[in-house]
Design an enzyme around this catalytic site. Structure first.
Site, PDB file in Angstrom:
ATOM      1  N   HIS A  56       0.862  -1.183   0.000  1.00 54.31           N
ATOM      2  CA  HIS A  56       0.000   0.000   0.000  1.00 54.31           C
ATOM      3  C   HIS A  56       0.899   1.233   0.000  1.00 54.31           C
ATOM      4  CE1 HIS A  56      -3.843  -1.965   1.890  1.00 54.31           C
ATOM      5  NE2 HIS A  56      -3.273  -2.751   0.996  1.00 54.31           N
ATOM      6  N   GLU A  58       0.914   3.865   1.810  1.00 48.97           N
ATOM      7  CA  GLU A  58       1.356   4.258   3.144  1.00 48.97           C
ATOM      8  C   GLU A  58       2.523   3.399   3.628  1.00 48.97           C
ATOM      9  OE1 GLU A  58      -3.279   4.310   3.493  1.00 48.97           O
ATOM     10  OE2 GLU A  58      -1.765   3.363   2.211  1.00 48.97           O
ATOM     11  N   CYS A  86      -6.250   1.744   5.862  1.00 49.93           N
ATOM     12  CA  CYS A  86      -6.851   0.478   6.274  1.00 49.93           C
ATOM     13  C   CYS A  86      -6.267   0.055   7.623  1.00 49.93           C
ATOM     14  CB  CYS A  86      -6.565  -0.583   5.216  1.00 49.93           C
ATOM     15  SG  CYS A  86      -4.822  -1.109   5.186  1.00 49.93           S
ATOM     16  N   CYS A  89      -2.363  -0.411   7.517  1.00 47.36           N
ATOM     17  CA  CYS A  89      -1.624   0.848   7.425  1.00 47.36           C
ATOM     18  C   CYS A  89      -1.774   1.678   8.699  1.00 47.36           C
ATOM     19  CB  CYS A  89      -2.074   1.634   6.192  1.00 47.36           C
ATOM     20  SG  CYS A  89      -1.643   0.792   4.650  1.00 47.36           S
TER      21      CYS A  89
END
Length: 152
Positions: A56, A58, A86, A89
């Site tokens: 991801h 992040e 999410c 993260c």
């Protein structure tokens, strides 16, 4: 928390990263990690290309910044993200001791900051994060909406 003038500029930079992700067939999410007013790392989703479920935006930005800073503690950092993080993260944000999160649009199906869970403000954890939400919310949401409409 209050939006600062510089927040808009850094979210715009995160939106550019999200555009790159979308153009590569990735879900268009971008992240920029800033320390002392300087960009320490920027990233976009790379799950499809890397075949890595943790890729991801992040997570990539946090890894890059920690590698540059020679510490896993990013206590003076602000993370700018186009979409609400999410659970994975959000957990990484807490574990990296990031001071502040600024994000664009909510994620009603998977958000772990305000929507489904409130991990960054949970007093049971050893670190809480200042959160600013809704910065360039429409632009961030529209990019995701377009991406998924094109996929259907």
């Amino acid at each position: 928390m209050k939006v600062k003038e510089k927040d808009i500029g850094f979210i715009m930079l995160a939106l550019r990263e999200a555009c790159i992700a979308g153009s590569q067939g990735e879900v268009p999410v971008g992240a920029v990690l800033v320390i002392d007013g300087n960009v320490a790392a920027k990233a976009h989703n790379k799950r499809e290309a890397s075949k890595d479920p943790t890729a991801h935006a992040e997570m990539i930005a946090i890894r890059k910044a920690a590698g540059k800073s020679d510490s896993w503690r990013l206590g003076e950092a602000t993370l700018y993200v186009t979409k609400e993080p999410c659970p994975m993260c959000a957990g990484a944000i807490v574990n990296a001791r990031i001071k502040r999160l600024v994000y664009g649009c909510r994620d009603e199906k998977g958000g772990a900051v305000d929507s489904l869970y409130k991990l960054l403000s949970d007093r049971r954890l050893n670190h809480q994060v200042e959160v600013v939400s809704g910065v360039l919310e429409q632009e961030c949401a529209e990019m995701l909406k377009r991406f998924f409409q094109e996929r259907r």
